[in-house]
Write a protein that holds these residues in place. Structure first.
Motif, PDB file in Angstrom:
ATOM      1  N   LEU A  21      -5.784  16.969  17.851  1.00 20.23           N
ATOM      2  CA  LEU A  21      -6.600  16.852  19.060  1.00 20.23           C
ATOM      3  C   LEU A  21      -5.722  16.852  20.310  1.00 20.23           C
ATOM      4  N   LEU A  22      -4.624  16.105  20.276  1.00 22.77           N
ATOM      5  CA  LEU A  22      -3.722  16.066  21.430  1.00 22.77           C
ATOM      6  C   LEU A  22      -3.016  17.404  21.643  1.00 22.77           C
ATOM      7  N   LEU A  23      -2.672  18.062  20.550  1.00 20.06           N
ATOM      8  CA  LEU A  23      -2.044  19.385  20.661  1.00 20.06           C
ATOM      9  C   LEU A  23      -3.023  20.403  21.244  1.00 20.06           C
ATOM     10  N   LEU A  24      -4.284  20.294  20.871  1.00 21.92           N
ATOM     11  CA  LEU A  24      -5.301  21.162  21.466  1.00 21.92           C
ATOM     12  C   LEU A  24      -5.394  20.909  22.964  1.00 21.92           C
ATOM     13  N   GLY A  25      -5.375  19.637  23.363  1.00 18.04           N
ATOM     14  CA  GLY A  25      -5.385  19.313  24.789  1.00 18.04           C
ATOM     15  C   GLY A  25      -4.169  19.878  25.495  1.00 18.04           C
ATOM     16  N   SER A  26      -3.016  19.776  24.860  1.00 23.21           N
ATOM     17  CA  SER A  26      -1.780  20.333  25.421  1.00 23.21           C
ATOM     18  C   SER A  26      -1.902  21.845  25.587  1.00 23.21           C
ATOM     19  N   PHE A  27      -2.455  22.488  24.586  1.00 22.92           N
ATOM     20  CA  PHE A  27      -2.670  23.937  24.647  1.00 22.92           C
ATOM     21  C   PHE A  27      -3.608  24.300  25.799  1.00 22.92           C
ATOM     22  N   LEU A  28      -4.676  23.516  25.964  1.00 22.00           N
ATOM     23  CA  LEU A  28      -5.642  23.814  27.022  1.00 22.00           C
ATOM     24  C   LEU A  28      -5.040  23.631  28.412  1.00 22.00           C
ATOM     25  N   VAL A  29      -4.156  22.637  28.570  1.00 24.35           N
ATOM     26  CA  VAL A  29      -3.485  22.482  29.862  1.00 24.35           C
ATOM     27  C   VAL A  29      -2.731  23.764  30.203  1.00 24.35           C
ATOM     28  N   GLY A  30      -1.978  24.278  29.244  1.00 23.23           N
ATOM     29  CA  GLY A  30      -1.226  25.507  29.472  1.00 23.23           C
ATOM     30  C   GLY A  30      -2.119  26.718  29.672  1.00 23.23           C
ATOM     31  N   LYS A  31      -3.131  26.828  28.855  1.00 22.42           N
ATOM     32  CA  LYS A  31      -4.032  27.991  28.951  1.00 22.42           C
ATOM     33  C   LYS A  31      -4.745  28.023  30.293  1.00 22.42           C
TER      34      LYS A  31
ATOM     35  N   TYR B 145      -5.094  23.741  35.988  1.00 19.67           N
ATOM     36  CA  TYR B 145      -4.256  22.660  35.448  1.00 19.67           C
ATOM     37  C   TYR B 145      -5.049  21.356  35.398  1.00 19.67           C
ATOM     38  N   ARG B 146      -5.771  21.065  36.481  1.00 16.22           N
ATOM     39  CA  ARG B 146      -6.602  19.845  36.512  1.00 16.22           C
ATOM     40  C   ARG B 146      -7.682  19.874  35.428  1.00 16.22           C
ATOM     41  N   ARG B 147      -8.297  21.029  35.239  1.00 15.02           N
ATOM     42  CA  ARG B 147      -9.331  21.145  34.208  1.00 15.02           C
ATOM     43  C   ARG B 147      -8.723  20.923  32.821  1.00 15.02           C
ATOM     44  N   GLY B 148      -7.519  21.444  32.603  1.00 11.77           N
ATOM     45  CA  GLY B 148      -6.818  21.210  31.345  1.00 11.77           C
ATOM     46  C   GLY B 148      -6.519  19.732  31.141  1.00 11.77           C
ATOM     47  N   LEU B 149      -6.124  19.040  32.206  1.00 14.15           N
ATOM     48  CA  LEU B 149      -5.877  17.594  32.115  1.00 14.15           C
ATOM     49  C   LEU B 149      -7.157  16.839  31.765  1.00 14.15           C
ATOM     50  N   GLN B 150      -8.271  17.269  32.332  1.00 17.89           N
ATOM     51  CA  GLN B 150      -9.550  16.638  32.003  1.00 17.89           C
ATOM     52  C   GLN B 150      -9.869  16.815  30.520  1.00 17.89           C
ATOM     53  N   GLN B 151      -9.651  18.017  30.023  1.00 22.85           N
ATOM     54  CA  GLN B 151      -9.905  18.282  28.603  1.00 22.85           C
ATOM     55  C   GLN B 151      -8.971  17.449  27.720  1.00 22.85           C
ATOM     56  N   LEU B 152      -7.715  17.363  28.127  1.00 24.69           N
ATOM     57  CA  LEU B 152      -6.749  16.552  27.381  1.00 24.69           C
ATOM     58  C   LEU B 152      -7.188  15.092  27.354  1.00 24.69           C
ATOM     59  N   GLY B 153      -7.639  14.581  28.492  1.00 24.25           N
ATOM     60  CA  GLY B 153      -8.131  13.199  28.548  1.00 24.25           C
ATOM     61  C   GLY B 153      -9.341  12.982  27.664  1.00 24.25           C
ATOM     62  N   THR B 154     -10.239  13.938  27.648  1.00 23.60           N
ATOM     63  CA  THR B 154     -11.430  13.838  26.792  1.00 23.60           C
ATOM     64  C   THR B 154     -11.036  13.834  25.322  1.00 23.60           C
ATOM     65  N   LEU B 155     -10.082  14.678  24.947  1.00 21.09           N
ATOM     66  CA  LEU B 155      -9.636  14.735  23.550  1.00 21.09           C
ATOM     67  C   LEU B 155      -8.791  13.523  23.158  1.00 21.09           C
ATOM     68  N   ALA B 156      -8.195  12.857  24.149  1.00 22.49           N
ATOM     69  CA  ALA B 156      -7.354  11.690  23.851  1.00 22.49           C
ATOM     70  C   ALA B 156      -8.172  10.500  23.359  1.00 22.49           C
ATOM     71  N   VAL B 157      -9.431  10.418  23.735  1.00 20.38           N
ATOM     72  CA  VAL B 157     -10.259   9.276  23.322  1.00 20.38           C
ATOM     73  C   VAL B 157     -10.469   9.252  21.801  1.00 20.38           C
ATOM     74  N   PRO B 158     -10.969  10.327  21.181  1.00 19.94           N
ATOM     75  CA  PRO B 158     -11.089  10.285  19.722  1.00 19.94           C
ATOM     76  C   PRO B 158      -9.718  10.244  19.034  1.00 19.94           C
ATOM     77  N   ALA B 159      -8.699  10.820  19.664  1.00 24.48           N
ATOM     78  CA  ALA B 159      -7.353  10.761  19.077  1.00 24.48           C
ATOM     79  C   ALA B 159      -6.881   9.315  18.999  1.00 24.48           C
ATOM     80  N   LEU B 160      -7.121   8.547  20.044  1.00 27.25           N
ATOM     81  CA  LEU B 160      -6.732   7.131  20.036  1.00 27.25           C
ATOM     82  C   LEU B 160      -7.488   6.367  18.952  1.00 27.25           C
ATOM     83  N   ALA B 161      -8.771   6.645  18.808  1.00 21.42           N
ATOM     84  CA  ALA B 161      -9.555   5.987  17.752  1.00 21.42           C
ATOM     85  C   ALA B 161      -8.982   6.315  16.372  1.00 21.42           C
ATOM     86  N   LEU B 162      -8.625   7.565  16.159  1.00 16.36           N
ATOM     87  CA  LEU B 162      -8.024   7.951  14.876  1.00 16.36           C
ATOM     88  C   LEU B 162      -6.676   7.271  14.664  1.00 16.36           C
ATOM     89  N   LEU B 163      -5.885   7.132  15.715  1.00 18.76           N
ATOM     90  CA  LEU B 163      -4.592   6.474  15.581  1.00 18.76           C
ATOM     91  C   LEU B 163      -4.741   4.989  15.254  1.00 18.76           C
TER      92      LEU B 163
END
Length: 172
Positions: free
Chosen positions: A102-112, A129-147
């Motif tokens: 999930l975090l890698l997908l967010g990282s990819f989206l920031v770059g894309k 770049y800002r939109r990618g950061l928003q997506q990364l933040g959204t994906l970080a929530v379930p990633a944190l729960a999984l961690l």
């Protein structure tokens, strides 16, 4: 295939105190789980994936790949107990790998979105770049729960499952 690599990595972990710390912490599952969570969130998620991707978009992909190779070398079991430990630890690997994907997908989206702002529905690279950061933040929530789930499972399984499972499967 290359036992010298595994032995060298294990020797390095003993020399820097990592192996000793794990041995001491495993007797306290709650403290062990918090330590695992801190390492997974701070070291792997933030320092390996997220922060490099903020500096050089998508850099976290390459850095995580290098970390995965190094960790794979470390985790290769060389004893019967090591192979038995991988039975419950495989669940840990699946849970934590999902979080990292999930975090890698967010990282990819920031770059894309930075490189191709039109893919994010914006015109300027800065807005992409800002939109990618928003997506990364959204994906970080379930990633944190999984961690969190992964850390709890890893601590409990290493404390309560590995030894009995080893006794049962490796007994003569």
């Amino acid at each position: 295939m290359f036992p010298g690599l595994t032995e060298a990595r294990m020797s390095a972990m003993e020399a820097d105190g990592t192996a000793g710390l794990v041995t001491r912490l495993v007797s306290s599952p709650a403290l062990f789980a918090l330590t695992i969570l801190a390492v997974n969130v701070l070291r792997l998620s933030l320092l390996t994936i997220v922060l490099p991707s903020l500096v050089v978009p998508s850099a976290g992909l390459a850095i995580f790949g290098a970390w995965a190779v190094q960790t794979g070398i470390t985790l290769v079991p060389s004893t019967g107990e090591g192979w038995v430990a991988l039975i419950p630890h495989s669940v840990t690997l699946l849970i934590e790998l999902q979080a990292y994907v999930l975090l890698l997908l967010g990282s990819f989206l920031v770059g894309k979105y930075w490189l191709r702002p039109g893919a994010a529905g914006v015109e300027r690279h800065r807005d992409g770049y800002r939109r990618g950061l928003q997506q990364l933040g959204t994906l970080a929530v379930p990633a944190l729960a999984l961690l969190v789930i992964g850390a709890a499972w890893e601590a409990a399984s290493l404390r309560y499952l590995v030894h009995p499972l080893s006794q049962w499967l490796l007994a003569p």
